[in-house]
Design a protein around this motif. Sequence first.
Motif, short mmCIF file in Angstrom:
data_model
loop_
_atom_site.label_atom_id
_atom_site.label_comp_id
_atom_site.label_asym_id
_atom_site.label_seq_id
_atom_site.Cartn_x
_atom_site.Cartn_y
_atom_site.Cartn_z
N PRO A 191 16.56 2.73 16.40
CA PRO A 191 16.20 2.68 14.98
C PRO A 191 16.23 1.26 14.44
N LEU A 192 15.33 1.01 13.51
CA LEU A 192 15.37 -0.25 12.78
C LEU A 192 16.50 -0.19 11.76
N GLU A 193 17.13 -1.30 11.51
CA GLU A 193 18.22 -1.35 10.56
C GLU A 193 17.79 -2.06 9.29
N ASN A 194 18.34 -1.59 8.18
CA ASN A 194 18.19 -2.27 6.89
C ASN A 194 16.74 -2.40 6.46
N ILE A 195 15.92 -1.36 6.68
CA ILE A 195 14.56 -1.37 6.14
C ILE A 195 14.60 -0.65 4.80
N PRO A 196 14.38 -1.37 3.69
CA PRO A 196 14.47 -0.74 2.37
C PRO A 196 13.30 0.22 2.15
N GLY A 197 13.55 1.35 1.55
CA GLY A 197 12.48 2.28 1.18
C GLY A 197 11.88 1.86 -0.15
N PRO A 198 10.77 2.47 -0.53
CA PRO A 198 10.13 2.13 -1.78
C PRO A 198 10.95 2.58 -2.98
N ALA A 199 10.95 1.79 -4.04
CA ALA A 199 11.66 2.15 -5.27
C ALA A 199 11.03 3.41 -5.87
N GLU A 200 11.85 4.13 -6.68
CA GLU A 200 11.39 5.39 -7.26
C GLU A 200 10.10 5.21 -8.05
N GLY A 201 10.00 4.16 -8.88
CA GLY A 201 8.82 3.97 -9.72
C GLY A 201 7.58 3.60 -8.96
N SER A 202 7.79 3.12 -7.75
CA SER A 202 6.63 2.66 -6.99
C SER A 202 6.01 3.75 -6.13
N ARG A 203 6.68 4.90 -6.02
CA ARG A 203 6.18 5.92 -5.10
C ARG A 203 4.80 6.44 -5.48
N PRO A 204 4.50 6.76 -6.74
CA PRO A 204 3.14 7.23 -7.06
C PRO A 204 2.07 6.21 -6.67
N ARG A 205 2.35 4.92 -6.91
CA ARG A 205 1.36 3.91 -6.55
C ARG A 205 1.19 3.83 -5.05
N VAL A 206 2.31 3.93 -4.32
CA VAL A 206 2.23 3.92 -2.86
C VAL A 206 1.40 5.08 -2.37
N GLN A 207 1.61 6.26 -2.98
CA GLN A 207 0.84 7.43 -2.58
C GLN A 207 -0.63 7.25 -2.90
N ARG A 208 -0.95 6.67 -4.08
CA ARG A 208 -2.35 6.42 -4.44
C ARG A 208 -2.97 5.45 -3.45
N ASP A 209 -2.23 4.39 -3.11
CA ASP A 209 -2.75 3.42 -2.14
C ASP A 209 -3.05 4.08 -0.80
N GLY A 210 -2.16 5.00 -0.39
CA GLY A 210 -2.38 5.69 0.87
C GLY A 210 -3.62 6.56 0.85
N VAL A 211 -3.85 7.23 -0.27
CA VAL A 211 -5.04 8.08 -0.40
C VAL A 211 -6.31 7.24 -0.37
N VAL A 212 -6.30 6.13 -1.11
CA VAL A 212 -7.47 5.25 -1.14
C VAL A 212 -7.74 4.69 0.26
N PHE A 213 -6.69 4.28 0.94
CA PHE A 213 -6.85 3.74 2.29
C PHE A 213 -7.47 4.77 3.23
N LYS A 214 -6.95 5.98 3.21
CA LYS A 214 -7.48 7.03 4.09
C LYS A 214 -8.92 7.35 3.75
N THR A 215 -9.26 7.33 2.47
CA THR A 215 -10.63 7.62 2.06
C THR A 215 -11.59 6.55 2.55
N ILE A 216 -11.17 5.29 2.43
CA ILE A 216 -12.03 4.18 2.90
C ILE A 216 -12.21 4.25 4.40
N ILE A 217 -11.12 4.47 5.13
CA ILE A 217 -11.21 4.55 6.59
C ILE A 217 -12.09 5.72 7.01
N PHE A 218 -11.93 6.84 6.33
CA PHE A 218 -12.76 8.01 6.65
C PHE A 218 -14.24 7.69 6.44
#
Length: 530
Positions: free
Chosen positions: A8-35
């Motif tokens: 396992p990797l150590e000390n990898i910070p997860g995304p902050a609570e407020g940033s999760r919706p934006r991270v999810q939006r970025d992931g959807v946009v990325f998958k759509t572009i790649i598709f």
Amino acid sequence: MTDVAVRPLENIPGPAEGSRPRVQRDGVVFKTIIFALVVTAVAVRFSARQALWLDEAQSVAIARLPLTGPGTTLFDGLRQDGSPPLYYLLLHGWIELFGVGTFAVRTLSALTNLAAAGPLYLLARRVVGERAARVAVVLYLTSPFALYFATETRMYSLVVLLTAAGGLALEATLKRRSAGSVAALALCSGMLALTHYWCFYLLFTVAGWLALIVVRPRAAWGVRPPLAALAGIAGGALVFAPWLGGFFYQMAHTGTPWGEPATFAAISHAYGQWAGGPTTQGRTLLFLITGLAAAGIAGRAVDGRYVLVDLKGMEPGRTLFFLATVTLFVAVAAGKVVGNAWADRYTATAFVPFLLVIGLGATVVVDSRLFRGIIVVCALLGLVGGYGDLSRTRTQAMQAAGVLERIGRPGDVLLVCPDQLGPGLSRTVPSWMHVYVVPTYLPPDRVDWTDYETRNSKANGVVLADRALAQAGPAHTVFFAGSGAYRTYETLCTQVRGRLQDRRPLADEVMRQGESARVWENFTLLRFQP
């Protein structure tokens, strides 16, 4: 291909609570572009409409020959051509079903090219991890190198498919070692050799790597001595054995008289072709892919929350890079010994390990936005550059046919010099035109490479020109399709053209030779009127 352990990797910070919706939006946009890019890449594989050039037209001419009979068979055609039979047998069956149209014969390559993505993904997932496997497949589907050969009626897409399938069989034999995996490895090895002779270089390289594992202490590699894998590769000889007679005949009489052996500098050029190709977008892509390849060779991969570390102390990226590079090195060295020429398209035999290296390299990028940006840019540049490359005119055969249709008439004669222009022209020129190639004065549909250089050196251009003039007679025109840029034809075509000019001074150029940067197979068309 290599065993891995995870930690396992150590000390990898997860995304902050407020940033999760934006991270999810970025992931959807990325998958759509790649598709969207992948769907476009699939469509581009069926887009080539240019006339078939020499290699493609020759493939079709051989594949449409009967398998048996009193006349010339497919196997006779292959003995004169210098290629192994597997792809031609597949194309023969395909032609029986769908015909010899340009779109039809290229579709086989496109479908084979797409089919290779499946075993490539499975192989990459087992060797370099899930995340790297997804990257490798996306960059394969949008690769200019892969896109071009998806649109060419040749065996290179089949080489990639069989290489990936053989890699799966090799990995299974090294990890689990069953009778089924050994048999599958033997089958893939034999089929590779029956598809393109450069696959021997890959097989020799992999066998040498396995032999190195055998002679090194077992603890240094962390795997069982791979005698079963060596037996599997050797077993490919049984699959290849029925073709040995044709192979030995070709070794003695064909070869590659159209080109010279390469220098070792060609190895770096091959990596450039794999990474980006010849277009402006391809050169930009080359910069990015080189960085990914360097990261993959460095060897430490991030896959989700784990670092993949090779148990043998030899990172997967270095092993894969070693296999690809040594295969190219062996190809150059063998070419110098036996006199065979180098062609970038032949390097498809070592393309799969390179794809796994760049897939692995992408996983070192921890920042998700940077990772997504790199993949999108690489895929977009590859798609744009690849489409520009495959859209280039491959031959002037269609242009020449239009000219002949407009100004020629039944009874006219067309001399083709060199004969390598003949297969493409045979598919396009008017059926009423009498067409013959120099120096055999035979129909133009196939090039006979048997003792090619010796035959051409003994040919008499004056006799051939006089024969065409006699056949045309005083009432018909002799046309001459020619190029002076072909090895073994340094003086012969000039001799034929000069004789025609002496006998018929009323001559003009009815089609100019295209620029090599714009047209792969270019030539001039001259008219010698009575």
